[in-house]
Design a protein around this motif. Sequence first.
Motif, mmCIF file in Angstrom:
data_model
loop_
_atom_site.group_PDB
_atom_site.id
_atom_site.type_symbol
_atom_site.label_atom_id
_atom_site.label_comp_id
_atom_site.label_asym_id
_atom_site.label_seq_id
_atom_site.Cartn_x
_atom_site.Cartn_y
_atom_site.Cartn_z
ATOM 1 N N LYS A 299 0.820 -1.202 0.000
ATOM 2 C CA LYS A 299 0.000 0.000 0.000
ATOM 3 C C LYS A 299 0.864 1.267 0.000
ATOM 4 O O LYS A 299 2.072 1.229 0.232
ATOM 5 C CB LYS A 299 -0.918 0.001 1.222
ATOM 6 N N VAL A 300 0.212 2.402 -0.245
ATOM 7 C CA VAL A 300 0.861 3.714 -0.238
ATOM 8 C C VAL A 300 0.302 4.518 0.932
ATOM 9 O O VAL A 300 -0.921 4.698 1.034
ATOM 10 C CB VAL A 300 0.609 4.464 -1.561
ATOM 11 N N ALA B 248 6.297 1.560 6.873
ATOM 12 C CA ALA B 248 7.263 1.040 5.903
ATOM 13 C C ALA B 248 7.687 -0.375 6.260
ATOM 14 O O ALA B 248 7.801 -1.248 5.390
ATOM 15 C CB ALA B 248 8.476 1.961 5.826
ATOM 16 N N SER C 294 4.795 1.809 0.994
ATOM 17 C CA SER C 294 5.621 2.914 0.523
ATOM 18 C C SER C 294 5.103 4.181 1.193
ATOM 19 O O SER C 294 3.887 4.392 1.265
ATOM 20 C CB SER C 294 5.529 3.047 -0.998
ATOM 21 N N ARG D 266 14.629 4.060 4.599
ATOM 22 C CA ARG D 266 15.409 3.418 3.538
ATOM 23 C C ARG D 266 16.482 2.503 4.111
ATOM 24 O O ARG D 266 16.771 1.447 3.521
ATOM 25 C CB ARG D 266 16.024 4.480 2.649
ATOM 26 N N ALA E 192 10.645 1.993 1.265
ATOM 27 C CA ALA E 192 10.596 3.035 0.240
ATOM 28 C C ALA E 192 9.914 4.270 0.815
ATOM 29 O O ALA E 192 8.821 4.181 1.378
ATOM 30 C CB ALA E 192 9.826 2.539 -0.983
ATOM 31 N N ALA F 252 2.658 11.547 -3.569
ATOM 32 C CA ALA F 252 2.445 10.109 -3.386
ATOM 33 C C ALA F 252 2.011 9.462 -4.695
ATOM 34 O O ALA F 252 2.546 8.418 -5.101
ATOM 35 C CB ALA F 252 1.396 9.869 -2.302
ATOM 36 N N ARG F 253 1.053 10.064 -5.370
ATOM 37 C CA ARG F 253 0.563 9.509 -6.637
ATOM 38 C C ARG F 253 1.673 9.454 -7.676
ATOM 39 O O ARG F 253 1.782 8.485 -8.440
ATOM 40 C CB ARG F 253 -0.608 10.343 -7.137
ATOM 41 N N GLU G 86 4.975 9.294 -7.179
ATOM 42 C CA GLU G 86 6.073 8.388 -6.834
ATOM 43 C C GLU G 86 5.635 6.934 -6.733
ATOM 44 O O GLU G 86 6.346 6.022 -7.169
ATOM 45 C CB GLU G 86 6.681 8.809 -5.481
ATOM 46 N N PHE G 87 4.468 6.711 -6.127
ATOM 47 C CA PHE G 87 4.088 5.344 -5.765
ATOM 48 C C PHE G 87 2.731 4.895 -6.297
ATOM 49 O O PHE G 87 2.475 3.699 -6.412
ATOM 50 C CB PHE G 87 4.081 5.180 -4.239
ATOM 51 N N GLY G 88 1.831 5.836 -6.546
ATOM 52 C CA GLY G 88 0.484 5.482 -6.962
ATOM 53 C C GLY G 88 -0.554 6.078 -6.022
ATOM 54 O O GLY G 88 -0.225 6.872 -5.130
#
Length: 268
Positions: free
Chosen positions: A6-7, A26, A31, A50, A55, A76-77, A79-81
């Motif tokens: 998940k983000v 994390a 992410s 990290r 991530a 967020a969108r 970089e990760f979705g």
Amino acid sequence: MQIEGKVAVVTGAGSGIGRELAVAFAAAGASVVVGDLAADGTVETVARVRAAGGAAVAVVGDVASVDGVDALIDRARGEFGPVDVFVANAGIMGPPGLGDDEGDWDTVVDVNLRAHVRAAKALVPDWVARGEGYFVSVASAAGLLTQLGAAGYSVTKHAAVGFAEWLSITYGDSGVGVSCVCPMGVDTPLLSGILDSPDPVARMAGAAVATAGDVIGPDQVAAMTVDAVRDGRFLVLPHPAVLDMYRRKGDDYERWLAGMRRYQGTLG
């Protein structure tokens, strides 16, 4: 909710509870977007994530504005979705007492409450359409009880609890999970700042928190919060005694108010 893959966005993540929440999410496989006003703090939190194999990216910004909240979600969108979990953790104590400056009240309301509302407005429609999403409100035991010495903090934390309840009731059957985190004393820069404040009312507010129960580590709060998100559990009480206090409050309000006045008197 399954957290792996998940983000998550965590506000106020440059130190304290927010930092530990970012690390914990994390570690659970999410992410993470680390948001805070303090650039150095966000860099350190991202480095910790990290270093543990997670991530994360940092966003320096102010959640006391629509643009600040939108910047976190957009990053967020990009970089990760799409954002799956939003952790509204950023918070400030605000002025001692009733405060003298209307601007101070505007700020504490914006950070402690309206940031939650703005994030929900930006995210909940998509979560409902997807059938899944999760909102975490890091409120305070002050939102169930009260905060001596700081009207703005007490009022906004009550409001944050109320907003989290409303979200859960309104969207809980549409796939939106909500957890509301209500600790007492936690070893954070916020608590140490008011304990060391030159203002006697602010110091009294800090003493009220520090002497009401054990001061616990922010990592404990983070671990309990992640567990609550996994389980879909609303109320997170890192200090179990808060539940007994809350029940006594509701059982006899007049007695509870009188007891709080007496307790305030013992703090000088």
